[in-house]
Design an enzyme around this catalytic site. Structure first.
Site, PDB file in Angstrom:
ATOM      1  N   ARG A  96      35.798  52.081  34.197  1.00 46.33           N
ATOM      2  CA  ARG A  96      36.809  52.465  35.197  1.00 46.33           C
ATOM      3  C   ARG A  96      36.388  53.738  35.932  1.00 46.33           C
ATOM      4  O   ARG A  96      36.635  53.880  37.130  1.00 46.33           O
ATOM      5  CB  ARG A  96      38.187  52.642  34.560  1.00 46.33           C
ATOM      6  CG  ARG A  96      38.770  51.335  34.054  1.00 46.33           C
ATOM      7  CD  ARG A  96      38.989  50.319  35.182  1.00 46.33           C
ATOM      8  NE  ARG A  96      39.433  49.069  34.646  1.00 46.33           N
ATOM      9  CZ  ARG A  96      38.779  47.917  34.734  1.00 46.33           C
ATOM     10  NH1 ARG A  96      37.638  47.841  35.352  1.00 46.33           N
ATOM     11  NH2 ARG A  96      39.264  46.822  34.209  1.00 46.33           N
ATOM     12  N   GLU A  99      33.877  52.566  38.303  1.00 45.84           N
ATOM     13  CA  GLU A  99      34.581  51.894  39.393  1.00 45.84           C
ATOM     14  C   GLU A  99      35.188  52.922  40.358  1.00 45.84           C
ATOM     15  O   GLU A  99      35.113  52.759  41.580  1.00 45.84           O
ATOM     16  CB  GLU A  99      35.686  51.008  38.804  1.00 45.84           C
ATOM     17  CG  GLU A  99      36.487  50.243  39.834  1.00 45.84           C
ATOM     18  CD  GLU A  99      37.586  49.403  39.196  1.00 45.84           C
ATOM     19  OE1 GLU A  99      37.726  48.254  39.620  1.00 45.84           O
ATOM     20  OE2 GLU A  99      38.282  49.909  38.283  1.00 45.84           O
ATOM     21  N   SER A 122      27.914  71.455  40.919  1.00 40.12           N
ATOM     22  CA  SER A 122      27.166  71.606  39.675  1.00 40.12           C
ATOM     23  C   SER A 122      27.867  70.943  38.501  1.00 40.12           C
ATOM     24  O   SER A 122      29.081  71.038  38.347  1.00 40.12           O
ATOM     25  CB  SER A 122      26.987  73.095  39.359  1.00 40.12           C
ATOM     26  OG  SER A 122      26.372  73.266  38.102  1.00 40.12           O
TER      27      SER A 122
END
Length: 156
Positions: A96, A99, A122
């Site tokens: 997820r 995604e 960073s």
């Protein structure tokens, strides 16, 4: 802090042993972080093999988890970072996040560059926080804060 680099498989084995001990002792990541003196996100990442712990923190974590002296030393070593092997992650929770970056990665990049210019955020000078909050529509929501220092690209 030790600066030697150990075999990544040793760190993976230590992570598995640490998670087993955490489960057996019924500890939370926060309880482990409390003895380390560091944030829960950093401590969790370190125990899972993604960061080196300072000596005092490594010894305290190893003692809490009842791991041996070798584990305390290994927790202090600089790891080979990157816990997701090549390809699309298959774990549903990690997928997820993948995604989310597939959908919003270009948006995040565009907004960062519009506000800051050409550069990166960073992951070294970085803070991570996860909070559970009530959802006004019922249930719960996860609020994840990624707080990284902006580093501009420097022409040479």
């Amino acid at each position: 802090m030790m600066h030697a680099q150990f075999d990544p498989t040793a760190r993976q084995a230590l992570a598995a042993a640490a998670v087993e001990a955490k489960t057996r002792k019924n500890l939370s990541w926060q309880q482990i972080a409390d003895v380390s003196g560091l944030s829960v996100a950093f401590t969790t990442a370190a125990v899972l093999g993604q960061h080196a712990l300072p000596e005092a923190s490594a010894k305290a974590v190893a003692e809490l988890l009842e791991l041996d002296q070798n584990a305390a030393m290994l927790l202090q070593t600089i790891p080979t970072r990157g816990s997701i092997s090549g390809g699309i992650p298959t774990d549903p929770t990690i997928y997820r996040f993948y995604e989310m970056l597939q959908v919003y990665g270009t948006t995040l990049k565009a907004l960062v560059h519009e506000q800051f210019g050409d550069g990166i955020i960073s992951a070294i000078n970085f803070k991570l926080d996860v909070k559970k909050v009530a959802d006004p529509e019922g249930g719960e929501r996860a609020v994840i804060t990624l707080d990284g220092k902006y580093l501009p690209t420097k022409p040479f």
